[in-house]
Design a protein around this motif. Structure first.
Motif, PDB file in Angstrom:
ATOM      1  N   GLU A  72      -7.752   0.743   2.282  1.00  0.00           N
ATOM      2  CA  GLU A  72      -7.245   1.142   0.967  1.00  0.00           C
ATOM      3  C   GLU A  72      -6.380   0.036   0.396  1.00  0.00           C
ATOM      4  N   THR A  73      -6.698  -0.353  -0.812  1.00  0.00           N
ATOM      5  CA  THR A  73      -5.968  -1.443  -1.444  1.00  0.00           C
ATOM      6  C   THR A  73      -5.458  -0.998  -2.791  1.00  0.00           C
ATOM      7  N   GLY A  74      -5.634   0.285  -3.090  1.00  0.00           N
ATOM      8  CA  GLY A  74      -5.454   0.886  -4.395  1.00  0.00           C
ATOM      9  C   GLY A  74      -4.637   0.106  -5.388  1.00  0.00           C
ATOM     10  N   ALA A  75      -3.364  -0.053  -5.094  1.00  0.00           N
ATOM     11  CA  ALA A  75      -2.484  -0.621  -6.101  1.00  0.00           C
ATOM     12  C   ALA A  75      -2.804  -2.086  -6.391  1.00  0.00           C
ATOM     13  N   CYS A  76      -3.286  -2.794  -5.420  1.00  0.00           N
ATOM     14  CA  CYS A  76      -3.473  -4.245  -5.596  1.00  0.00           C
ATOM     15  C   CYS A  76      -4.761  -4.746  -4.961  1.00  0.00           C
ATOM     16  N   VAL A 133       0.817  -1.218   0.000  1.00  0.00           N
ATOM     17  CA  VAL A 133       0.000   0.000   0.000  1.00  0.00           C
ATOM     18  C   VAL A 133       0.852   1.271   0.000  1.00  0.00           C
ATOM     19  N   ILE A 139     -10.834   1.078  -4.508  1.00  0.00           N
ATOM     20  CA  ILE A 139      -9.586   1.226  -5.251  1.00  0.00           C
ATOM     21  C   ILE A 139      -9.067   2.643  -5.131  1.00  0.00           C
ATOM     22  N   TYR A 140      -9.893   3.628  -5.323  1.00  0.00           N
ATOM     23  CA  TYR A 140      -9.414   5.013  -5.294  1.00  0.00           C
ATOM     24  C   TYR A 140      -9.957   5.847  -4.137  1.00  0.00           C
ATOM     25  N   THR A 141     -11.070   5.453  -3.587  1.00  0.00           N
ATOM     26  CA  THR A 141     -11.752   6.327  -2.631  1.00  0.00           C
ATOM     27  C   THR A 141     -12.342   5.493  -1.503  1.00  0.00           C
ATOM     28  N   ARG A 189      -8.106  10.492  -5.022  1.00  0.00           N
ATOM     29  CA  ARG A 189      -7.992   9.413  -5.999  1.00  0.00           C
ATOM     30  C   ARG A 189      -6.575   8.846  -6.074  1.00  0.00           C
ATOM     31  N   ARG A 190      -5.998   8.629  -4.898  1.00  0.00           N
ATOM     32  CA  ARG A 190      -4.637   8.090  -4.890  1.00  0.00           C
ATOM     33  C   ARG A 190      -4.657   6.574  -5.086  1.00  0.00           C
ATOM     34  N   LEU A 191      -3.551   6.083  -5.616  1.00  0.00           N
ATOM     35  CA  LEU A 191      -3.412   4.628  -5.786  1.00  0.00           C
ATOM     36  C   LEU A 191      -2.775   4.027  -4.543  1.00  0.00           C
ATOM     37  N   PHE A 192      -1.874   4.783  -3.919  1.00  0.00           N
ATOM     38  CA  PHE A 192      -1.171   4.279  -2.734  1.00  0.00           C
ATOM     39  C   PHE A 192      -1.624   5.031  -1.488  1.00  0.00           C
ATOM     40  N   ARG A 193      -1.598   4.321  -0.382  1.00  0.00           N
ATOM     41  CA  ARG A 193      -1.984   4.953   0.872  1.00  0.00           C
ATOM     42  C   ARG A 193      -0.888   5.893   1.365  1.00  0.00           C
TER      43      ARG A 193
END
Lengths: 234, 250
Positions: free
Chosen positions: B71-75, A33, B47-49, A229-233
Motif C-alpha cells: 500500500e502506497t496510498g498517500a504517496c 503510509v 493507490i486505494y485497493t 479505499r483508504r489512503l493510509f495503511r
C-alpha cells in the motif's frame, strides 16, 4: 555488544542532530503510509476542527507508551549488552500488553522494519540486535538511540514530535487546511508532553512502562486496518 | 542493506505508466509466456485497493502467494522513487520466501506520465502507453517515455477503433527515445508477445552475466529553454557527461 562495538568506525553526532534526522519525514523509512489512525477517526466522526485535540490526546495516552518503550529499550541496550535480546523480549511483551490492538502492533512492526533497515546500515553496531527479527518501532528507536548517542530526553521528544507530525501530514492530505495552523498544533501537542519528559526519560524497567493506552485510538486503528479505499495503511 | 551482488539475485523489473494502459495485463502476459521457464514473483503497488494483485491472482498465471500487494496510498510516486523502503522490503521478503527467483516484477501504482522507478529498487523498467490513450502521448515525452529500458505501446488491436496510426505512434516514440527500444504490443498478437519475451530473456541473461547496470530515466521531462535563437530542448539525464548529439533546435 552493541554500544561499544569496535567493528564500526565511531561517528559522533550530537543527540540533537540525530533526533532531527530520525524525526525528519524525509528519512527513507517508509513512514508516510501512516496517519496514526486519523483517517479512520475522520470517517468515524472526528471533526477536522478537533484534530489538534486528537494530537494532544495522543500525547497523554499512546505516546507515553511509545516514548516509554523507546527509553527503556535504550537503557536495556546500553546496560545489558550481553543479554540484550532477552531483555528486549521482556520489554516487547510489556509493550504488547499495553498495545492491545493487533493493527497498532502490526504497523509498529512494519515501521520498525523500515527504521531497522536504516539503523543496520548507518550504525552497523545495531545490526546484531536489529537483524534477527522485526521489532516495533519504539524499540528499534531505543536501540538506535543507545548506539548512536541520543539522550533519553531527546528520545522522548523525538517520539512525541514524530507522532504529532504524522497526524499533521495526514490531515493536510485528508482535510486540507492552513498548513501553518497545523504546524502550530504540532507544537501545542509537543508542549503537552513536555512536563512528562523528565519522568519518562528516567524509565529503566520494562514493568514500569506506562499503561496509558486509549481505547478509542485502539478502535480507530482496527477500523483503519479494514477501511475500504483508504489512503493510509494505518 | 547487506545483500547478494545484484547478478546473484533476481532481476527486478519495474512496470510503470499511466492508469489503464495495461500494466497488470502486461505482467499477466509475461507470466503466461515465461512462468514455465523461469521463477517469477510480482509486487503490485495500488493507490486505494489491492485490485491489481487480486486481478493477477485470479488470472491464475502464478501461485497466488507469489503476488504481493503493498500500500502506497498517500504517496505512490514516493514509494517507487524517493523512499522505496516498503517496496524493497516486499521484494526482499518475496525473494527470501521463494529463493531463488529469476524475475521479480514490480508494478507501479498507475499514476501519470512523470512517475519512474529508482534504480535503488529496480534493475530495469518498462514504461507502458496504450493506443487508446491517444496517438500523441508518445510525442509528449517524459522521463519514462524517453528513457525507460523499454517503451511498450499497448493494445495495438484497438488502434482501428480509436483512430490511431500505430506505425506513426511507434515512430514518434522511437524519435522521442532517440532510437531506444519501442514495442507495439497486443495480447492478441503472438508475434509481439514473442518479441517481449525475447527482450526480457536477453535482459535477464545480461543481468545474470553482471553486465547490466540500472539506468535512472530521470526525475523530469526534458523541457524547453527559450533563447534568442528560439530555444532548445534540454534533458537532465546527462549532466556532466559528454554529449554525443546536438541539442535539437526548435
Amino acid at each position: 555488544m552493541i554500544v561499544s562495538s569496535s567493528v564500526a568506525p565511531a561517528r559522533r553526532n550530537a543527540s540533537a542532530t540525530l533526533a532531527m534526522l530520525l524525526a525528519d519525514s524525509r528519512l527513507p523509512a517508509g513512514a508516510h503510509v501512516s496517519s496514526n489512525g486519523l483517517e479512520a477517526g475522520l470517517r468515524r466522526g472526528l471533526a477536522a476542527s478537533e484534530v489538534a485535540d486528537y494530537m494532544r490526546a495522543r500525547m497523554t495516552t499512546v505516546v507515553r507508551v511509545e516514548a516509554g518503550a523507546a527509553v527503556i529499550a535504550r537503557h536495556l541496550a546500553a546496560a545489558h549488552p550481553d543479554a540484550v535480546m532477552d531483555h528486549l523480549d521482556v520489554l516487547e511483551a510489556e509493550w504488547a500488553a499495553r498495545t492491545p490492538s493487533p493493527a497498532l502492533r502490526e504497523i509498529a512492526l512494519a515501521l520498525g522494519a523500515g527504521l531497522a533497515r536504516i539503523g543496520q546500515v548507518i550504525w552497523p553496531q545495531t545490526a546484531e540486535v536489529l537483524r534477527p527479527r522485526p521489532m516495533p518501532r519504539p524499540i528499534v528507536l531505543g536501540i538506535i538511540a543507545a548506539c548512536a548517542g541520543i539522550g533519553p530526553d531527546d528520545l522522548v521528544r523525538l517520539v512525541a514530535y514524530d507522532d504529532a507530525q504524522t497526524v499533521a501530514a495526514a490531515v493536510l492530505k485528508l482535510e486540507p487546511t492552513d498548513p501553518i495552523h497545523v504546524t502550530s498544533w504540532v507544537l501545542d501537542a509537543c508542549a503537552t508532553l513536555e512536563g512528562s519528559v523528565s519522568e519518562l526519560s528516567k524509565l529503566t524497567s520494562p514493568e514500569a512502562l506506562p499503561a496509558s493506552g486509549a481505547p478509542l485510538i485502539e478502535d480507530w486503528a482496527e477500523v483503519q486496518s479494514v477501511l475500504p479505499r483508504r489512503l493510509f495503511r494505518a | 542493506m547487506p545483500e547478494f551482488p545484484a547478478a546473484e539475485r533476481s532481476l527486478r523489473l519495474g512496470v510503470a505508466g499511466p492508469v489503464g494502459t495495461g500494466k497488470s495485463s502486461l505482467i499477466a502476459l509475461v507470466c503466461r509466456a515465461l512462468a514455465d521457464e523461469i521463477r517469477i514473483g510480482v509486487i503490485t503497488n495500488d493507490i486505494y485497493t489491492d485490485e491489481d494483485a487480486r486481478l493477477l491472482r485470479s488470472a491464475g498465471v502464478l501461485d497466488p502467494d507469489r503476488i504481493r500487494a503493498i500500500e502506497t496510498g498517500a504517496c505512490p510516486h514516493t514509494a517507487i522513487r524517493d523512499d522505496v523502503t516498503a517496496n524493497l522490503q516486499a521484494v526482499e521478503r518475496l525473494e527470501g520466501d521463494y529463493f531463488p527467483l529469476d524475475l521479480v516484477l514490480v508494478e507501479s501504482g498507475g499514476d501519470n506520465l512523470t512517475a519512474t522507478f529508482s534504480p535503488a529498487l529496480v534493475d530495469a523498467q518498462i514504461f507502458v502507453l496504450d493506443v487508446a490513450g491517444g496517438g500523441d502521448v508518445a510525442r509528449k515525452g517524459g522521463p519514462g517515455i524517453a528513457r525507460a529500458d523499454l517503451l511498450v505501446v499497448n493494445k495495438t488491436d484497438l488502434a482501428e477503433y480509436v483512430g490511431v496510426d500505430v506505425e506513426q505512434m511507434v515512430g514518434d516514440a522511437t524519435e522521442a527515445r532517440e532510437g531506444g527500444p519501442v514495442l507495439a504490443l497486443s495480447r492478441t498478437d503472438d508475434a509481439s508477445i514473442a518479441q517481449l519475451r525475447e527482450w526480457l530473456l536477453t535482459l535477464l541473461a545480461t543481468h545474470r552475466a553482471g553486465a547490466h547496470s540500472p539506468q535512472d530515466p530521470g526525475p523530469m521531462a526534458p523541457h524547453f529553454h527559450a533563447d534568442e535563437d528560439g530555444g532548445h530542448v534540454h534533458s537532465h539525464d546527462d549532466v556532466g557527461a559528454p554529449h554525443d548529439h546536438e541539442h535539437e533546435r526548435v
